[in-house]
Scaffold this motif. Structure first.
Motif, PDB file in Angstrom:
ATOM      1  N   GLN A 148       0.809  -1.216   0.000  1.00  0.00           N
ATOM      2  CA  GLN A 148       0.000   0.000   0.000  1.00  0.00           C
ATOM      3  C   GLN A 148       0.845   1.270   0.000  1.00  0.00           C
ATOM      4  O   GLN A 148       0.281   2.374  -0.038  1.00  0.00           O
ATOM      5  CB  GLN A 148      -0.917   0.024   1.226  1.00  0.00           C
ATOM      6  N   VAL A 149       2.173   1.137   0.039  1.00  0.00           N
ATOM      7  CA  VAL A 149       3.022   2.326   0.142  1.00  0.00           C
ATOM      8  C   VAL A 149       3.964   2.430  -1.042  1.00  0.00           C
ATOM      9  O   VAL A 149       4.240   1.433  -1.733  1.00  0.00           O
ATOM     10  CB  VAL A 149       3.848   2.329   1.456  1.00  0.00           C
ATOM     11  N   VAL A 150       4.437   3.666  -1.271  1.00  0.00           N
ATOM     12  CA  VAL A 150       5.557   3.891  -2.171  1.00  0.00           C
ATOM     13  C   VAL A 150       6.763   4.264  -1.315  1.00  0.00           C
ATOM     14  O   VAL A 150       6.632   4.923  -0.285  1.00  0.00           O
ATOM     15  CB  VAL A 150       5.253   5.005  -3.199  1.00  0.00           C
ATOM     16  N   CYS A 151       7.913   3.826  -1.744  1.00  0.00           N
ATOM     17  CA  CYS A 151       9.146   4.108  -1.011  1.00  0.00           C
ATOM     18  C   CYS A 151       9.842   5.298  -1.675  1.00  0.00           C
ATOM     19  O   CYS A 151      10.070   5.289  -2.890  1.00  0.00           O
ATOM     20  CB  CYS A 151      10.063   2.901  -1.017  1.00  0.00           C
ATOM     21  N   VAL A 152      10.181   6.286  -0.880  1.00  0.00           N
ATOM     22  CA  VAL A 152      10.817   7.502  -1.394  1.00  0.00           C
ATOM     23  C   VAL A 152      12.286   7.476  -0.993  1.00  0.00           C
ATOM     24  O   VAL A 152      12.623   7.650   0.187  1.00  0.00           O
ATOM     25  CB  VAL A 152      10.115   8.760  -0.843  1.00  0.00           C
ATOM     26  N   PRO A 153      13.186   7.207  -1.941  1.00  0.00           N
ATOM     27  CA  PRO A 153      14.623   7.131  -1.637  1.00  0.00           C
ATOM     28  C   PRO A 153      15.248   8.522  -1.634  1.00  0.00           C
ATOM     29  O   PRO A 153      15.013   9.332  -2.537  1.00  0.00           O
ATOM     30  CB  PRO A 153      15.164   6.285  -2.787  1.00  0.00           C
ATOM     31  N   LEU A 154      16.078   8.789  -0.641  1.00  0.00           N
ATOM     32  CA  LEU A 154      16.628  10.131  -0.440  1.00  0.00           C
ATOM     33  C   LEU A 154      18.116  10.042  -0.115  1.00  0.00           C
ATOM     34  O   LEU A 154      18.600   9.045   0.433  1.00  0.00           O
ATOM     35  CB  LEU A 154      15.882  10.839   0.696  1.00  0.00           C
ATOM     36  N   SER A 155      18.833  11.122  -0.447  1.00  0.00           N
ATOM     37  CA  SER A 155      20.269  11.154  -0.199  1.00  0.00           C
ATOM     38  C   SER A 155      20.546  11.082   1.302  1.00  0.00           C
ATOM     39  O   SER A 155      19.766  11.564   2.124  1.00  0.00           O
ATOM     40  CB  SER A 155      20.881  12.410  -0.804  1.00  0.00           C
ATOM     41  N   ALA A 156      21.690  10.493   1.635  1.00  0.00           N
ATOM     42  CA  ALA A 156      21.944  10.099   3.018  1.00  0.00           C
ATOM     43  C   ALA A 156      22.673  11.146   3.847  1.00  0.00           C
ATOM     44  O   ALA A 156      22.629  11.100   5.077  1.00  0.00           O
ATOM     45  CB  ALA A 156      22.750   8.793   3.021  1.00  0.00           C
ATOM     46  N   GLY A 157      23.390  12.069   3.203  1.00  0.00           N
ATOM     47  CA  GLY A 157      24.240  12.962   3.983  1.00  0.00           C
ATOM     48  C   GLY A 157      25.415  12.207   4.581  1.00  0.00           C
ATOM     49  O   GLY A 157      25.763  11.089   4.167  1.00  0.00           O
ATOM     50  N   HIS A 158      26.017  12.822   5.604  1.00  0.00           N
ATOM     51  CA  HIS A 158      27.169  12.187   6.255  1.00  0.00           C
ATOM     52  C   HIS A 158      27.110  12.497   7.745  1.00  0.00           C
ATOM     53  O   HIS A 158      27.186  13.657   8.157  1.00  0.00           O
ATOM     54  CB  HIS A 158      28.482  12.707   5.659  1.00  0.00           C
ATOM     55  N   TYR A 159      26.988  11.421   8.557  1.00  0.00           N
ATOM     56  CA  TYR A 159      26.829  11.599   9.993  1.00  0.00           C
ATOM     57  C   TYR A 159      27.779  10.734  10.812  1.00  0.00           C
ATOM     58  O   TYR A 159      27.559  10.519  12.006  1.00  0.00           O
ATOM     59  CB  TYR A 159      25.362  11.347  10.383  1.00  0.00           C
ATOM     60  N   GLY A 160      28.828  10.246  10.196  1.00  0.00           N
ATOM     61  CA  GLY A 160      29.869   9.543  10.929  1.00  0.00           C
ATOM     62  C   GLY A 160      29.514   8.142  11.375  1.00  0.00           C
ATOM     63  O   GLY A 160      30.210   7.577  12.229  1.00  0.00           O
ATOM     64  N   TYR A 161      28.450   7.552  10.823  1.00  0.00           N
ATOM     65  CA  TYR A 161      28.118   6.179  11.176  1.00  0.00           C
ATOM     66  C   TYR A 161      29.163   5.239  10.585  1.00  0.00           C
ATOM     67  O   TYR A 161      29.423   5.252   9.375  1.00  0.00           O
ATOM     68  CB  TYR A 161      26.736   5.807  10.649  1.00  0.00           C
ATOM     69  N   GLU A 162      29.734   4.400  11.438  1.00  0.00           N
ATOM     70  CA  GLU A 162      30.865   3.570  11.012  1.00  0.00           C
ATOM     71  C   GLU A 162      30.497   2.668   9.844  1.00  0.00           C
ATOM     72  O   GLU A 162      31.270   2.498   8.892  1.00  0.00           O
ATOM     73  CB  GLU A 162      31.355   2.725  12.191  1.00  0.00           C
ATOM     74  N   GLU A 163      29.292   2.088   9.896  1.00  0.00           N
ATOM     75  CA  GLU A 163      28.907   1.143   8.850  1.00  0.00           C
ATOM     76  C   GLU A 163      28.641   1.824   7.513  1.00  0.00           C
ATOM     77  O   GLU A 163      28.521   1.147   6.481  1.00  0.00           O
ATOM     78  CB  GLU A 163      27.673   0.336   9.279  1.00  0.00           C
ATOM     79  N   GLU A 164      28.556   3.160   7.509  1.00  0.00           N
ATOM     80  CA  GLU A 164      28.283   3.877   6.267  1.00  0.00           C
ATOM     81  C   GLU A 164      29.541   4.419   5.604  1.00  0.00           C
ATOM     82  O   GLU A 164      29.476   4.894   4.464  1.00  0.00           O
ATOM     83  CB  GLU A 164      27.310   5.026   6.539  1.00  0.00           C
ATOM     84  N   GLU A 165      30.679   4.366   6.280  1.00  0.00           N
ATOM     85  CA  GLU A 165      31.904   4.894   5.704  1.00  0.00           C
ATOM     86  C   GLU A 165      32.310   4.073   4.482  1.00  0.00           C
ATOM     87  O   GLU A 165      32.470   2.848   4.558  1.00  0.00           O
ATOM     88  CB  GLU A 165      33.031   4.886   6.741  1.00  0.00           C
ATOM     89  N   GLY A 166      32.441   4.737   3.343  1.00  0.00           N
ATOM     90  CA  GLY A 166      32.811   4.066   2.111  1.00  0.00           C
ATOM     91  C   GLY A 166      31.701   3.217   1.519  1.00  0.00           C
ATOM     92  O   GLY A 166      31.930   2.496   0.547  1.00  0.00           O
ATOM     93  N   THR A 167      30.505   3.289   2.099  1.00  0.00           N
ATOM     94  CA  THR A 167      29.363   2.483   1.648  1.00  0.00           C
ATOM     95  C   THR A 167      28.346   3.384   0.969  1.00  0.00           C
ATOM     96  O   THR A 167      28.056   4.478   1.455  1.00  0.00           O
ATOM     97  CB  THR A 167      28.694   1.777   2.852  1.00  0.00           C
ATOM     98  N   ARG A 168      27.808   2.929  -0.100  1.00  0.00           N
ATOM     99  CA  ARG A 168      26.845   3.729  -0.863  1.00  0.00           C
ATOM    100  C   ARG A 168      25.463   3.592  -0.214  1.00  0.00           C
ATOM    101  O   ARG A 168      24.872   2.509  -0.202  1.00  0.00           O
ATOM    102  CB  ARG A 168      26.840   3.268  -2.309  1.00  0.00           C
ATOM    103  N   MET A 169      24.945   4.719   0.315  1.00  0.00           N
ATOM    104  CA  MET A 169      23.757   4.692   1.152  1.00  0.00           C
ATOM    105  C   MET A 169      22.618   5.529   0.567  1.00  0.00           C
ATOM    106  O   MET A 169      22.840   6.518  -0.127  1.00  0.00           O
ATOM    107  CB  MET A 169      24.084   5.252   2.551  1.00  0.00           C
ATOM    108  N   LEU A 170      21.395   5.127   0.899  1.00  0.00           N
ATOM    109  CA  LEU A 170      20.195   5.943   0.720  1.00  0.00           C
ATOM    110  C   LEU A 170      19.351   5.813   1.983  1.00  0.00           C
ATOM    111  O   LEU A 170      19.476   4.829   2.725  1.00  0.00           O
ATOM    112  CB  LEU A 170      19.380   5.477  -0.493  1.00  0.00           C
ATOM    113  N   ARG A 171      18.497   6.808   2.216  1.00  0.00           N
ATOM    114  CA  ARG A 171      17.549   6.731   3.328  1.00  0.00           C
ATOM    115  C   ARG A 171      16.139   6.774   2.740  1.00  0.00           C
ATOM    116  O   ARG A 171      15.897   7.458   1.746  1.00  0.00           O
ATOM    117  CB  ARG A 171      17.789   7.852   4.329  1.00  0.00           C
ATOM    118  N   VAL A 172      15.224   6.038   3.368  1.00  0.00           N
ATOM    119  CA  VAL A 172      13.934   5.784   2.741  1.00  0.00           C
ATOM    120  C   VAL A 172      12.789   6.103   3.699  1.00  0.00           C
ATOM    121  O   VAL A 172      12.800   5.674   4.861  1.00  0.00           O
ATOM    122  CB  VAL A 172      13.836   4.311   2.277  1.00  0.00           C
TER     123      VAL A 172
END
Length: 675
Positions: A148-172
């Motif tokens: 019943q939903v659509v997913c809206v993918p958005l740019s992630a920014g940079h907040y120092g999360y270790e698992e995101e360093e060097g990883t290609r991210m989106l926020r939904v």
């Protein structure tokens, strides 16, 4: 980041012929195809490789000017960014179309940011979140489901999360869609956000806070029932030019009145104006070498755990030129219109064209100059007109129009028009300070739209400088005994460190771009003045992540010495950039900007506290800046504009020229009133 050099780095010196494109002409469809075929042959590209960006790598300004003066033709180059969706490998290449070789390869390691987001990545996120049971549980807790939903993918920014360093991210985020024609922005599924590793196709963090009720009321502005009965009282407005428009077009070169310039397009920047110059008598005088949107930031001000990261760089992260609208006569453009198509590479590297992507037309603009003299009985008036060059792009929920206006008197204006649909949230509670309730239970979060324009100035030549001019009150005292005197101060900006400046409406602050080697007949430097609109700059805390990533948005003006590699206010790789890039790096050398080849970086735009009238679709909001000649001409440059000839157009006033006592009344006679 690693850099590998390939082949020849010099410039081709072949002579231009009739089939040779101008050095600043956009890449043609044939050239885009050549680039793709070359890279496939040379690099054996995997099937999972996508073309994130392909664009013209413009030659150094001095090379182009030397070529125009009869020198060698600069080498024709393309810049290409490649992303392998299988492993995330990101490569930035420089390709010689002149020699058919790869000149340079840069492999990114992610520490300096990521390549722009692909449309294909947008389309992947729904399948990725659907594989995680936590996503389904969170939706069920809010009374809805993934179907019943659509997913809206958005740019992630940079907040120092270790698992995101060097990883290609989106926020939904998720928005419920009640039927195929239902606009989902009315139904945010709030208190929920998924952080997605795009390459490894997994949710790294699921933020699940308070399960707010999903707003129920629809916002289908295109529903006739919601629109209500049509407004029948509006009569047609017909704009005609019986003899056609006043401009001439030769490819991408335009001549209009006393202006000449070149129209360009880039998938990152959208519309580009190049080599703006004025014909002054027998002389062709440059004003701006290149003007474009360098970056566009939309920072949101809601600090909730699911929303604090909402800061979008619409050019650097999304390449908003790709979403340019195909404009329609009578809807987007009115009158005698000339269109330009926008051609760029799709994500497979093939040329694609948006027809009618750029619109150009003339507009009447009221009175140009007028005086009724009490002594001589001279009674003269001339009508103004302007040339409009524009394009519209849709980035998710918002639609942005960018309009360049050239005026007969040498004035240049740039206006951004903002419309579309608010990015919505649930409205948490009455009096919530970070959003406005725009419909029952529906919030419009506070946000800004901050446009940065790169203005590569060339006022009467390359030797330019910037003076900051403020109005100054003079206190009562000797020489100003009655206190009515006021004057101005003029401060020369000497180096790049000096040139991070705020607008100040209280003193009418303006920036004069002057030529340090040319003067007018009065001995004054020839120049143009930038009139800013003194609206707020970035309102996020100076120590925030977004302030580091977007230093360009913290001031209204920066000035740098020209460097062809310094193109983008937030840097080359904006997506997930940790900050300190772009103008922060460009200014680090504190180069001289006095009597140099200089670039102005001007930030402006509205701070939006949404109102109920902005829902369900937002009436156009406006933001602009103006450049006006100041000492550039020796006198009023539009004395030679002829009086308007009446054409007997339909007026319901009494008489052929009602209200103009000096007109003879002959519908075929020349009339200075413009009726």
């Amino acid at each position: 980041m690693t850099i590998t050099e390939h082949g020849l780095h010099g410039h081709a010196h072949a002579s231009a012929d009739a089939g040779t494109p101008h050095p600043l002409a956009d890449l043609s469809a044939a050239e885009i195809t050549r680039v793709r075929e070359l890279l496939i042959a040379e690099l054996a590209l995997a099937a999972s490789t996508r073309f994130a960006y392909v664009g013209l790598e413009e030659p150094h300004k001095r090379e182009v000017l030397a070529w125009e003066a009869g020198g060698p033709l600069p080498e024709r180059r393309a810049r290409v960014m490649l992303l392998d969706l299988a492993d995330g490998k990101s490569t930035d290449l420089l390709v010689s179309l002149t020699n058919g070789t790869i000149l340079q390869t840069v492999v990114l390691d992610g520490s300096e940011g990521q390549l722009p987001i692909l449309v294909e990545e947008f389309e992947m996120v729904g399948d990725i979140v659907a594989e995680d049971p936590r996503w389904h549980e969170a939706l069920a807790a809010r009374g809805t489901s993934h179907d019943q939903v659509v997913c809206v993918p958005l740019s992630a920014g940079h907040y120092g999360y270790e698992e995101e360093e060097g990883t290609r991210m989106l926020r939904v985020f998720a928005f419920r869609m009640d039927h195929p024609k239902d606009h989902p922005w009315a139904h945010p599924v709030d208190g929920l956000a998924a952080y997605i590793d795009v390459i490894n196709r997994k949710i790294t963090r699921l933020i699940d806070t308070e399960p707010y009720p999903v707003p129920a009321e629809h916002g289908n502005f295109d529903d006739p029932e919601l629109q209500g009965p049509p407004m029948e009282s509006l009569k047609p407005i017909v704009i005609t030019q019986p003899e056609g428009p006043s401009f001439d077009v030769d490819g991408d070169e335009v001549s209009w009145a006393n202006w000449k310039f070149q129209i360009g397009f880039d998938p990152r920047e959208g519309l580009i104006l190049r080599r703006l110059r004025i014909i002054d008598g027998e002389e062709e005088r440059p004003v701006i070498y290149r003007a474009s949107v360098s970056e566009m930031l939309v920072p949101y001000g809601d600090p909730q755990a699911t929303r604090f990261w909402q800061n979008y760089f619409d050019t650097g992260e999304y390449l908003f030129g790709r979403f340019t609208n195909s404009l329609q006569l009578g809807c987007d453009c009115l009158g005698e219109i000339t269109y330009f198509d926008a051609t760029f590479a799709d994500e497979l590297g093939n040329p694609t064209t948006i027809q009618n992507g750029i619109c150009m037309h003339e507009e009447d603009y009221g009175t140009l100059w007028k005086h009724s003299d009490m002594f001589t009985e001279s009674d003269e008036v001339r009508r103004a007109r302007r040339l409009v060059i524009s394009f519209f792009t849709t980035v998710g929920n918002y639609d942005y129009g960018f309009y360049w206006y050239l005026y007969l008197d040498g004035t240049i204006e740039c206006e951004a028009k903002l419309t579309g649909i608010l990015f919505t949230s649930a409205y948490p509670e009455e009096g919530y300070p970070y959003a406005t309730q725009v419909a029952p239970g529906l919030g419009g979060p506070n946000h800004q739209h901050l446009f940065n324009f790169r203005l590569d100035m060339m006022v009467d030549g390359l030797a330019n400088a910037v003076d900051e001019v403020d109005a100054v009150r003079v206190p009562i005292g000797p020489g100003n005994e009655h206190g009515n005197g006021f004057t101005f101060s003029r401060t020369r900006l000497q180096t790049e460190a000096d040139a991070a400046r705020d607008a100040d409406g209280s003193v009418g602050r303006a920036w004069h771009i002057v030529n340090t080697e040319k003067t007018n007949r009065l001995g004054q430097p020839t120049g143009y003045v930038l009139h800013p609109t003194p609206t707020p700059t970035l309102l996020a805390d100076p120590s925030s992540s977004i302030a580091s990533r977007a230093e360009f948005a913290t001031k209204h003006l920066f000035v740098t010495q020209y460097d062809p590699a310094e193109k983008y206010a937030a840097g080359d790789y904006v997506h997930q950039n940790p900050g300190g890039d772009g103008l922060t790096k460009y200014r680090a050398g504190d180069r001289s900007i006095d009597g140099e080849d200089i670039v102005l970086w001007h930030t402006f735009g509205p701070t939006h506290f949404p109102r109920p009238e902005d829902w369900p679709v937002m009436p156009v909001d406006h933001a602009k800046f103006t450049l006006k000649p100041y000492g550039f001409f020796d006198r009023n440059p539009v004395l030679n504009v002829p009086a308007t000839t009446a054409h007997g157009t339909g007026s319901h006033a009494t008489g052929s020229h009602a209200g103009c006592a000096h007109c003879a009344g002959d519908a075929g006679a020349a009339c200075s009133c413009g009726h």
